[in-house]
Design a protein around this motif. Structure first.
Motif, mmCIF file in Angstrom:
data_model
loop_
_atom_site.group_PDB
_atom_site.id
_atom_site.type_symbol
_atom_site.label_atom_id
_atom_site.label_comp_id
_atom_site.label_asym_id
_atom_site.label_seq_id
_atom_site.Cartn_x
_atom_site.Cartn_y
_atom_site.Cartn_z
ATOM 1 N N UNK A 83 -37.601 -37.416 16.987
ATOM 2 C CA UNK A 83 -37.300 -37.611 15.634
ATOM 3 C C UNK A 83 -35.665 -38.561 16.346
ATOM 4 N N UNK A 84 -35.808 -39.351 16.206
ATOM 5 C CA UNK A 84 -34.398 -40.206 15.875
ATOM 6 C C UNK A 84 -34.343 -41.703 15.023
ATOM 7 N N UNK A 85 -32.813 -42.187 15.176
ATOM 8 C CA UNK A 85 -32.924 -43.339 14.285
ATOM 9 C C UNK A 85 -33.949 -44.521 13.407
ATOM 10 N N UNK A 86 -34.864 -44.377 14.722
ATOM 11 C CA UNK A 86 -35.754 -45.990 14.601
ATOM 12 C C UNK A 86 -36.889 -44.771 14.837
ATOM 13 N N UNK A 116 -39.361 -42.638 6.307
ATOM 14 C CA UNK A 116 -37.561 -43.545 5.979
ATOM 15 C C UNK A 116 -36.931 -42.018 5.833
ATOM 16 N N UNK A 117 -37.178 -41.236 4.974
ATOM 17 C CA UNK A 117 -36.467 -39.781 5.123
ATOM 18 C C UNK A 117 -36.486 -39.433 6.514
ATOM 19 N N UNK A 118 -37.646 -39.951 7.290
ATOM 20 C CA UNK A 118 -37.256 -38.697 8.841
ATOM 21 C C UNK A 118 -36.245 -38.795 9.314
ATOM 22 N N UNK A 119 -36.215 -40.302 9.439
ATOM 23 C CA UNK A 119 -35.295 -41.132 10.496
ATOM 24 C C UNK A 119 -33.931 -40.733 10.149
ATOM 25 N N UNK A 120 -33.713 -40.204 8.587
ATOM 26 C CA UNK A 120 -32.289 -39.783 8.498
ATOM 27 C C UNK A 120 -31.986 -38.843 8.541
ATOM 28 N N UNK A 180 -36.753 -33.872 -1.564
ATOM 29 C CA UNK A 180 -35.868 -35.395 -1.770
ATOM 30 C C UNK A 180 -34.584 -35.805 -0.924
ATOM 31 N N UNK A 181 -34.862 -34.934 0.365
ATOM 32 C CA UNK A 181 -33.995 -35.045 1.152
ATOM 33 C C UNK A 181 -32.406 -34.093 1.673
ATOM 34 N N UNK A 182 -32.949 -33.144 -0.018
ATOM 35 C CA UNK A 182 -30.801 -32.935 -0.338
ATOM 36 C C UNK A 182 -31.086 -31.308 0.643
#
Length: 301
Positions: A281-284, A167-171, A198-200
Motif C-alpha cells: 500500500x502506497x500513496x498511489x 482513495x482512502x486506502x492510499x492515505x 470513515x478513516x478515523x
C-alpha cells in the motif's frame, strides 16, 4: 483485573527503570565523503519480556495451582500489559477482559510478568511450543497452520459490501505514520493502526516487533473494553505473514492493509477466513489479494 508493578526500593531499581525507556541515546559517527562527525542519535530499545501463566485446575477433590512460562518475546518496553493481553487474546488463551484476574510484575526490572487467570479460564496449551525465545521479527512460532486458527474459534468477519474507498486506502499508511511518535524519533519501530469505516483512527501502537505492535493494539482495546466496529481496517507497517492475518481475524477486523508483501500462507488464510487483504500500500497504488467486494466501485467501473 488488577495490574501491579512491584515497588521501587534502591538505586539498582532506578537503573532498571532507565533501561526500560523505549528510546536510548547513543553516539555515532556520520561519514560523508572524506569527512566524519561524531553526533548523538536516538535508537529504539529492545528487551525480553517473559510471560508466566498461573491458573487453577480441578484435580478430583482439590484445586491444583498450575504455573507455566507461556512466552518469552523481544519487545520495546512500554504498554507491556496491553502486549500481554493482546497476545493471550490472539492466541485464544483468553476470550474476554474478565478471563484475567491480575497481571503483575515478577521483578523490579518489569521484564518478567505473571498473569493469573480466572477460575473459569482453563488454558489449552497442548501442542503449543512455548519454551522458546520468540524474536522481535518472528512472533510466536509453531502455530502457522489454518487448522490451528480454526481451533481458536475466531469470530466471523462482517460481510458488508462496498464500504471502503480505494482513495482512502492510499492515505491510511500516511495517516498512521503521523501518529508514530517512536518512529519519528528513531525510525526503528513498526506500527499497527485501527481505523473505522470513515478513516478515523481508533488506536495506534508501536513496537520493534511487528507482531508486538498488533498485540499492544489488541490489548489496548481489550483493556479499554473498546468495541471493534464491523467495518474497520487494520493497517500495519510491515509485510504480512500468517500470524499477522491470524491477529486480524481474531480481532474481528475484515480488512488488513500492509505496506509490505504478503506471504502465500497469509493469502490462503485471508481466503479461508474471508479477509480483505491488501499489500504494497502506497500513496498511489496497492495490491489487492482477496476480498475486493468490500471496496467501493471505482469511477470508471
Amino acid at each position: 483485573m488488577t495490574i501491579i508493578a512491584k515497588p521501587d526500593s534502591s538505586d539498582s531499581v532506578d537503573k532498571a527503570k532507565d533501561e526500560q525507556q523505549p528510546i536510548k541515546i547513543v553516539s555515532k559517527y556520520v561519514y560523508q565523503g572524506n569527512d566524519k562527525q561524531l553526533i548523538q542519535d536516538q535508537v529504539i530499545t529492545e528487551l525480553p519480556l517473559q510471560i508466566r501463566l498461573i491458573w487453577q485446575e480441578q484435580q478430583q477433590t482439590k484445586q491444583q495451582i498450575n504455573s507455566k512460562i507461556f512466552s518469552i518475546t523481544m519487545r520495546t518496553p512500554g504498554q507491556d500489559q496491553a502486549l500481554i493481553l493482546g497476545l493471550l487474546y490472539c492466541e485464544g488463551i483468553i476470550k474476554t477482559f474478565n478471563d484475567v484476574i491480575k497481571i503483575s510484575a515478577e521483578s523490579e526490572s518489569t521484564n518478567q510478568w505473571e498473569v493469573k487467570l480466572a477460575t473459569h479460564c482453563q488454558p489449552d496449551l497442548t501442542g503449543l511450543e512455548r519454551y522458546q525465545l520468540s524474536y522481535s521479527s518472528c512472533g510466536i512460532c509453531g502455530t502457522t497452520s489454518l487448522k490451528s486458527l480454526e481451533l481458536k474459534n475466531p469470530p466471523t468477519l462482517s460481510d458488508n459490501r462496498h464500504w471502503l474507498n480505494a482513495s482512502a486506502i492510499y492515505n491510511l499508511p500516511k495517516m498512521m505514520i503521523q501518529h508514530q511518535r517512536l518512529f519519528q524519533q528513531t525510525g526503528g519501530v513498526h506500527a499497527a493502526a485501527l481505523f473505522d469505516e470513515n478513516s478515523q483512527i481508533i488506536q495506534v501502537n508501536e513496537d520493534i516487533g511487528r507482531h508486538n505492535a498488533i498485540d499492544k493494539l489488541v490489548g489496548s482495546l481489550i483493556d479499554g473494553q473498546t468495541k471493534v466496529p464491523k467495518n474497520s481496517t487494520l493497517v500495519v507497517s510491515s509485510r504480512v505473514s500468517f500470524e499477522i492475518v491470524q491477529k486480524a481475524v481474531m480481532l474481528g477486523v475484515p480488512v488488513l492493509i500492509a505496506v509490505g508483501a504478503p506471504t502465500d500462507l497469509a493469502i490462503t488464510a485471508a481466503q479461508r477466513f474471508n479477509l480483505t487483504l491488501i499489500g504494497f500500500a502506497g500513496s498511489q497504488s496497492f495490491n489487492l489479494y482477496h476480498g475486493h467486494w468490500r471496496l467501493k466501485a471505482l469511477p470508471k467501473e
